[in-house]
Design a protein around this motif. Structure first.
Motif, mmCIF file in Angstrom:
data_model
loop_
_atom_site.group_PDB
_atom_site.id
_atom_site.type_symbol
_atom_site.label_atom_id
_atom_site.label_comp_id
_atom_site.label_asym_id
_atom_site.label_seq_id
_atom_site.Cartn_x
_atom_site.Cartn_y
_atom_site.Cartn_z
ATOM 1 N N VAL A 66 11.403 43.958 31.963
ATOM 2 C CA VAL A 66 12.379 44.803 32.651
ATOM 3 C C VAL A 66 12.950 44.079 33.860
ATOM 4 O O VAL A 66 14.166 44.081 34.098
ATOM 5 C CB VAL A 66 11.732 46.137 33.075
ATOM 6 C CG1 VAL A 66 12.705 46.943 33.943
ATOM 7 C CG2 VAL A 66 11.329 46.949 31.847
ATOM 8 N N ALA A 67 12.074 43.436 34.650
ATOM 9 C CA ALA A 67 12.549 42.710 35.828
ATOM 10 C C ALA A 67 13.429 41.532 35.429
ATOM 11 O O ALA A 67 14.409 41.220 36.120
ATOM 12 C CB ALA A 67 11.358 42.233 36.662
ATOM 13 N N ASP A 68 13.101 40.880 34.326
ATOM 14 C CA ASP A 68 13.951 39.787 33.835
ATOM 15 C C ASP A 68 15.350 40.297 33.501
ATOM 16 O O ASP A 68 16.351 39.638 33.818
ATOM 17 C CB ASP A 68 13.330 39.145 32.589
ATOM 18 C CG ASP A 68 12.218 38.175 32.924
ATOM 19 O OD1 ASP A 68 12.522 37.089 33.431
ATOM 20 O OD2 ASP A 68 11.041 38.524 32.687
ATOM 21 N N ARG A 69 15.407 41.445 32.876
ATOM 22 C CA ARG A 69 16.710 42.027 32.559
ATOM 23 C C ARG A 69 17.454 42.400 33.831
ATOM 24 O O ARG A 69 18.667 42.162 33.956
ATOM 25 C CB ARG A 69 16.530 43.255 31.675
ATOM 26 C CG ARG A 69 16.009 42.949 30.268
ATOM 27 C CD ARG A 69 15.808 44.244 29.494
ATOM 28 N NE ARG A 69 15.236 44.025 28.173
ATOM 29 C CZ ARG A 69 15.939 43.798 27.064
ATOM 30 N NH1 ARG A 69 17.264 43.725 27.144
ATOM 31 N NH2 ARG A 69 15.346 43.628 25.902
ATOM 32 N N LEU A 70 16.717 42.973 34.786
ATOM 33 C CA LEU A 70 17.325 43.419 36.036
ATOM 34 C C LEU A 70 17.901 42.253 36.824
ATOM 35 O O LEU A 70 18.994 42.343 37.383
ATOM 36 C CB LEU A 70 16.281 44.169 36.874
ATOM 37 C CG LEU A 70 16.743 44.740 38.210
ATOM 38 C CD1 LEU A 70 17.823 45.800 37.994
ATOM 39 C CD2 LEU A 70 15.554 45.343 38.961
ATOM 40 N N PHE A 71 17.169 41.139 36.852
ATOM 41 C CA PHE A 71 17.596 39.981 37.641
ATOM 42 C C PHE A 71 18.242 38.884 36.793
ATOM 43 O O PHE A 71 18.375 37.748 37.226
ATOM 44 C CB PHE A 71 16.407 39.426 38.422
ATOM 45 C CG PHE A 71 15.886 40.371 39.469
ATOM 46 C CD1 PHE A 71 16.590 40.570 40.642
ATOM 47 C CD2 PHE A 71 14.698 41.070 39.271
ATOM 48 C CE1 PHE A 71 16.115 41.444 41.615
ATOM 49 C CE2 PHE A 71 14.222 41.949 40.229
ATOM 50 C CZ PHE A 71 14.937 42.139 41.402
#
Length: 260
Positions: A201-206
């Motif tokens: 999720v954080a990879d997608r967010l950033f």
């Protein structure tokens, strides 16, 4: 029979088990008997015992645990991307050995079990710093104990799936297959993305997420994290600790095995 197979030198490299040569049964034995994991289990049990001893209300304990579950992937992402993949630790003599142990060795040979797990001297204080203030702010001592126990439990789950991602094994469940494929790309295609372990999720967010090799160019530093021979000449402390120049390819298991 499984125990004898586990002890066979063919699945060992130096003092570490080689995940690229192990099956799932062998991993379970190695994982459940590994000192670092046993320490996490023990500390988690102590934390939950303290939680029960200081328990006054369910709500703050539950909120503390849920908060840690929500925060943990983001914290891991930030540590992984900005600290472990940063180039400042190896450029200082006092932190070069630390960086070598906590991440460089893992990228140099991603199949070695003893460098896949972080050192408890580093991981446990980090888990405590992240979780205990959250829990204490929500539920005092009971909340702090619950949060720390949750952090340790999540770490154990992370580490098992991390092992699966480097294991000579194709998971049956599609979501685990996808998780493994993303992490394999991080180690064998381009390290500047897919920093998550169980959550991206954080990879997608950033915007550091990619699904296949076509979505991101191959990185020349995927195995050495930028600490190449030229860097080693200028900042020699990691190379001196290793006893050899940094490698562009890992030794040990065939790197194509985990790509399935």
């Amino acid at each position: 029979m499984i125990t004898n197979t586990l002890k066979n030198s063919s699945i060992r490299t130096g003092r570490s088990f080689d995940l690229g040569k192990m099956n799932l049964s062998q991993l379970w034995i190695a994982y459940l008997t590994y000192p670092t994991i046993l320490l996490y289990f023990a500390l988690a049990l102590v934390s939950y015992a303290l939680m029960i001893y200081n328990f006054t209300s369910l709500a703050p304990v539950a909120i503390s645990i849920v908060s840690v579950i929500l925060v943990y992937p983001l914290v891991w992402y930030c540590i992984h991307r900005f600290i472990l993949h940063g180039r400042f630790l190896y450029r200082m003599k006092w932190s070069a050995t630390l960086w070598k142990r906590i991440h460089f060795d893992h990228h140099q040979d991603p199949h070695l079990l003893d460098v896949l797990f972080g050192s408890p001297l580093n991981t446990i204080p980090t888990i405590a710093i992240v979780t205990i203030p959250i829990g204490y702010a929500i539920g005092n001592i009971a909340g702090a104990a619950a949060a720390f126990g949750a952090g340790l439990t999540i770490t154990c789950i992370y580490e098992f799936f991390h092992c699966i991602q480097h294991l000579n094994y194709k998971p049956r469940m599609g979501w685990i297959q996808r998780m493994k494929q993303r992490h394999v790309l991080h180690h064998f295609h381009n390290e500047n993305g897919n920093y998550g372990i169980t959550s991206f999720v954080a990879d997608r967010l950033f915007r550091s997420y990619y699904v296949d090799a076509r979505g991101c160019p191959r990185s020349p530093t995927v195995f050495n994290l930028g600490y190449d021979v030229n860097e080693a000449k200028q900042y020699p402390w990691v190379m001196e600790e290793t006893g050899s120049p940094p490698r562009d390819r890992p030794d040990g298991a065939n790197t194509t095995r985990t790509a399935a």
